[in-house]
Design an enzyme around this catalytic site. Structure first.
Site, PDB file in Angstrom:
ATOM      1  N   VAL A 110     -21.287   0.862  -6.643  1.00 26.86           N
ATOM      2  CA  VAL A 110     -21.452  -0.601  -6.697  1.00 26.86           C
ATOM      3  C   VAL A 110     -22.932  -0.972  -6.724  1.00 26.86           C
ATOM      4  O   VAL A 110     -23.371  -1.778  -7.555  1.00 26.86           O
ATOM      5  CB  VAL A 110     -20.768  -1.281  -5.480  1.00 26.86           C
ATOM      6  CG1 VAL A 110     -20.991  -2.791  -5.528  1.00 26.86           C
ATOM      7  CG2 VAL A 110     -19.271  -0.982  -5.448  1.00 26.86           C
TER       8      VAL A 110
ATOM      9  N   GLY B   3     -27.841   1.140  -0.002  1.00 26.67           N
ATOM     10  CA  GLY B   3     -26.800   1.906  -0.689  1.00 26.67           C
ATOM     11  C   GLY B   3     -26.854   1.720  -2.187  1.00 26.67           C
ATOM     12  O   GLY B   3     -26.616   0.626  -2.695  1.00 26.67           O
TER      13      GLY B   3
ATOM     14  N   LYS C  30       0.858  -1.197   0.000  1.00 29.44           N
ATOM     15  CA  LYS C  30       0.000   0.000   0.000  1.00 29.44           C
ATOM     16  C   LYS C  30       0.888   1.239   0.000  1.00 29.44           C
ATOM     17  O   LYS C  30       1.988   1.225   0.563  1.00 29.44           O
ATOM     18  CB  LYS C  30      -0.877   0.012   1.260  1.00 29.44           C
ATOM     19  CG  LYS C  30      -2.048   0.944   1.177  1.00 29.44           C
ATOM     20  CD  LYS C  30      -3.185   0.324   0.382  1.00 29.44           C
ATOM     21  CE  LYS C  30      -4.310   1.283   0.155  1.00 29.44           C
ATOM     22  NZ  LYS C  30      -5.399   0.647  -0.596  1.00 29.44           N
TER      23      LYS C  30
ATOM     24  N   GLY D 226     -24.948   3.458  -4.498  1.00 28.92           N
ATOM     25  CA  GLY D 226     -23.826   4.239  -5.028  1.00 28.92           C
ATOM     26  C   GLY D 226     -23.244   3.536  -6.238  1.00 28.92           C
ATOM     27  O   GLY D 226     -23.968   2.871  -6.987  1.00 28.92           O
TER      28      GLY D 226
HETATM   29  P1  NAI Z   1     -20.402   4.994  -2.959  1.00 26.75           P
HETATM   30  O1  NAI Z   1     -19.864   6.056  -2.053  1.00 26.75           O
HETATM   31  O2  NAI Z   1     -20.393   5.225  -4.424  1.00 26.75           O
HETATM   32  O3  NAI Z   1     -21.899   4.630  -2.533  1.00 26.75           O
HETATM   33  C1  NAI Z   1     -22.353   4.498  -1.243  1.00 26.75           C
HETATM   34  C2  NAI Z   1     -23.839   4.823  -1.244  1.00 26.75           C
HETATM   35  O4  NAI Z   1     -24.346   4.561   0.047  1.00 26.75           O
HETATM   36  C3  NAI Z   1     -24.138   6.293  -1.549  1.00 26.75           C
HETATM   37  O5  NAI Z   1     -25.072   6.384  -2.604  1.00 26.75           O
HETATM   38  C4  NAI Z   1     -24.710   6.825  -0.251  1.00 26.75           C
HETATM   39  O6  NAI Z   1     -25.719   7.802  -0.448  1.00 26.75           O
HETATM   40  C5  NAI Z   1     -25.269   5.577   0.374  1.00 26.75           C
HETATM   41  N1  NAI Z   1     -25.423   5.631   1.826  1.00 26.75           N
HETATM   42  C6  NAI Z   1     -24.700   6.326   2.730  1.00 26.75           C
HETATM   43  N2  NAI Z   1     -25.178   6.108   3.970  1.00 26.75           N
HETATM   44  C7  NAI Z   1     -26.211   5.236   3.844  1.00 26.75           C
HETATM   45  C8  NAI Z   1     -27.095   4.625   4.751  1.00 26.75           C
HETATM   46  N3  NAI Z   1     -27.031   4.851   6.063  1.00 26.75           N
HETATM   47  N4  NAI Z   1     -28.036   3.776   4.269  1.00 26.75           N
HETATM   48  C9  NAI Z   1     -28.133   3.540   2.935  1.00 26.75           C
HETATM   49  N5  NAI Z   1     -27.317   4.095   2.031  1.00 26.75           N
HETATM   50  C10 NAI Z   1     -26.357   4.928   2.473  1.00 26.75           C
HETATM   51  O7  NAI Z   1     -19.581   3.664  -2.574  1.00 26.75           O
HETATM   52  P2  NAI Z   1     -19.380   2.382  -3.469  1.00 26.75           P
HETATM   53  O8  NAI Z   1     -18.126   2.513  -4.263  1.00 26.75           O
HETATM   54  O9  NAI Z   1     -20.655   2.029  -4.148  1.00 26.75           O
HETATM   55  O10 NAI Z   1     -19.043   1.284  -2.345  1.00 26.75           O
HETATM   56  C11 NAI Z   1     -20.082   0.706  -1.557  1.00 26.75           C
HETATM   57  C12 NAI Z   1     -19.465  -0.184  -0.512  1.00 26.75           C
HETATM   58  O11 NAI Z   1     -18.660  -1.198  -1.138  1.00 26.75           O
HETATM   59  C13 NAI Z   1     -18.528   0.552   0.464  1.00 26.75           C
HETATM   60  O12 NAI Z   1     -18.624  -0.054   1.729  1.00 26.75           O
HETATM   61  C14 NAI Z   1     -17.138   0.270  -0.105  1.00 26.75           C
HETATM   62  O13 NAI Z   1     -16.137   0.313   0.901  1.00 26.75           O
HETATM   63  C15 NAI Z   1     -17.323  -1.133  -0.640  1.00 26.75           C
HETATM   64  N6  NAI Z   1     -16.374  -1.455  -1.703  1.00 26.75           N
HETATM   65  C16 NAI Z   1     -16.359  -0.721  -2.858  1.00 26.75           C
HETATM   66  C17 NAI Z   1     -15.443  -1.016  -3.837  1.00 26.75           C
HETATM   67  C18 NAI Z   1     -15.409  -0.229  -5.113  1.00 26.75           C
HETATM   68  O14 NAI Z   1     -14.621  -0.577  -5.989  1.00 26.75           O
HETATM   69  N7  NAI Z   1     -16.211   0.806  -5.293  1.00 26.75           N
HETATM   70  C19 NAI Z   1     -14.448  -2.100  -3.685  1.00 26.75           C
HETATM   71  C20 NAI Z   1     -14.594  -2.847  -2.439  1.00 26.75           C
HETATM   72  C21 NAI Z   1     -15.527  -2.504  -1.493  1.00 26.75           C
END
Ligand code: NAI
Length: 321
Positions: free
Chosen positions: A174, A170, A79, A172
């Site tokens: 993913v 969520g 890292k 977002g």
């Molecule tokens: P993102 O930040 O794009 O999306 C997260 C979503 O969750 C947002 O739309 C937000 O409004 C929503 N959110 C926040 N608080 C919330 C709550 N209390 N209840 C419901 N929704 C809520 O993140 P992303 O990239 O989609 O990642 C999602 C998860 O997957 C995270 O935990 C991340 O660590 C994990 N992850 C993501 C990877 C990636 O490549 N993007 C890789 C490995 C893990």
């Protein structure tokens, strides 16, 4: 440029780079190369102290070792962190970092992470070939791995995704990819997304009431509080660190909740980056390859009567012995 190396038990290399003109203040930590070259992203974050930054880099590099071992990759954990507060010339800072990565002669392969942009990675590439997944949107392979995990979990019980209702927390990067891949009914809660096609939006209080819970937002969602009221039989999503504490893993096991551990479900990003470095496609690894690994973990958990999380950790650690 000043580059210092520290020796810390359990870590192969810890390098601190400071460059006056660019303001680069970075740590590169190579945790373990037993399975192959170390791989891990460059995180650019505002750190309040050098100690906090070093701690974070060490913790994250160790996490990458476990993640690569669990993902069945021939790579180890590494890292980089950059202190965002200190940067004066961003392009130059990433180029200087690239020069140091080049000097490591392939024992560390870097990639993107929080705070580092595609443009930054191209600056690193000006100085080294040991950079992977530059233009890769890791959320797509992450969603693909999550989709495979959900299907594998249901198949063990003779169930199909098309007959299920999934409760997604969520929507977002993913979550949005995943709901397009899932062919069952989708209900979801996201405080910032209320009108996604094909999704029935529900209230936050209903998240843990459905049969299949898909956490794709925060960590720590399976904790003492939520486990006391959860109705879901299955839990499988992309969120990191789903369990609040180690005790919650035992509680979920005693309750018979069925899940695939988060570091297996969301390994799509690291698999895609590693295969990108080898100029290979990641689809087979994230479908048939991942399904085989999940079945091995679930078989071990069943035969040893241990939590699935423990079975996954044991199998990953076995590869590192
Ligand atoms: P993102 O930040 O794009 O999306 C997260 C979503 O969750 C947002 O739309 C937000 O409004 C929503 N959110 C926040 N608080 C919330 C709550 N209390 N209840 C419901 N929704 C809520 O993140 P992303 O990239 O989609 O990642 C999602 C998860 O997957 C995270 O935990 C991340 O660590 C994990 N992850 C993501 C990877 C990636 O490549 N993007 C890789 C490995 C893990």
């Amino acid at each position: 440029m000043i580059s210092k190396e520290f020796i810390v038990d359990g870590y192969e290399r810890i390098i601190h780079i400071e460059h006056e003109v660019s303001g680069l203040d970075a740590f590169i930590v190579i945790h373990n190369t037993k399975l192959g070259p170390s791989i891990g992203g460059i995180r650019c974050h505002k750190y309040s102290s050098s100690e906090a930054q070093l701690d974070d880099t060490m913790r994250l590099s160790e996490g990458m070792t476990l993640k690569c071992a669990a993902a069945g990759l021939k790579y180890g954990g590494g890292k980089t962190t950059i202190n965002a507060i200190k940067i004066k010339d961003r392009s130059l800072a990433y180029q200087i970092l690239g020069k140091t990565v080049e000097e490591l002669k392939g024992s560390y392969i870097c990639a993107g992470d929080v705070g580092t942009t595609v443009e930054d990675l191209f600056k690193v590439k000006d100085a080294t070939e040991y950079v992977a997944g530059i233009s890769l949107d890791s959320s797509l392979p992450t969603a693909m791995g999550t989709h495979t995990s959900i299907k594998a979990l249901l198949k063990r019980d003779g169930l199909k995704t098309k007959d299920q209702t999934f409760t997604v927390q969520g929507l977002g990067k993913v979550g949005k990819h995943l709901v397009k891949m899932l062919d069952g009914k989708i209900e979801a809660y996201d405080p910032f997304v209320a009108d996604l096609d094909g999704v029935t939006h529900i209230e936050e209080s209903k998240i843990l009431q459905g049969k299949f819970y898909v956490p794709c937002a925060l960590g720590g969602v399976l904790n003492g509080f939520s486990l006391a009221s959860i109705k879901s039989e299955y839990v499988c999503g992309s969120a990191n660190n789903v369990f609040g504490t180690r005790k919650d893993i035992l509680t979920a096991h005693d309750m018979g909740i069925k899940y695939v551990p988060d570091f297996i479900t969301n390994c799509g990003g690291v698999i895609a980056v590693a295969l990108d470095f080898e100029n290979k496609d990641y689809k087979t690894a994230l479908t048939t390859g991942l399904t085989k690994r999940i079945n091995k973990i679930l078989d071990k958990a069943e035969s040893d009567n241990i939590p699935v999380q423990h079975a996954a950790e044991e199998l990953a650690n076995d590869r590192l012995k």
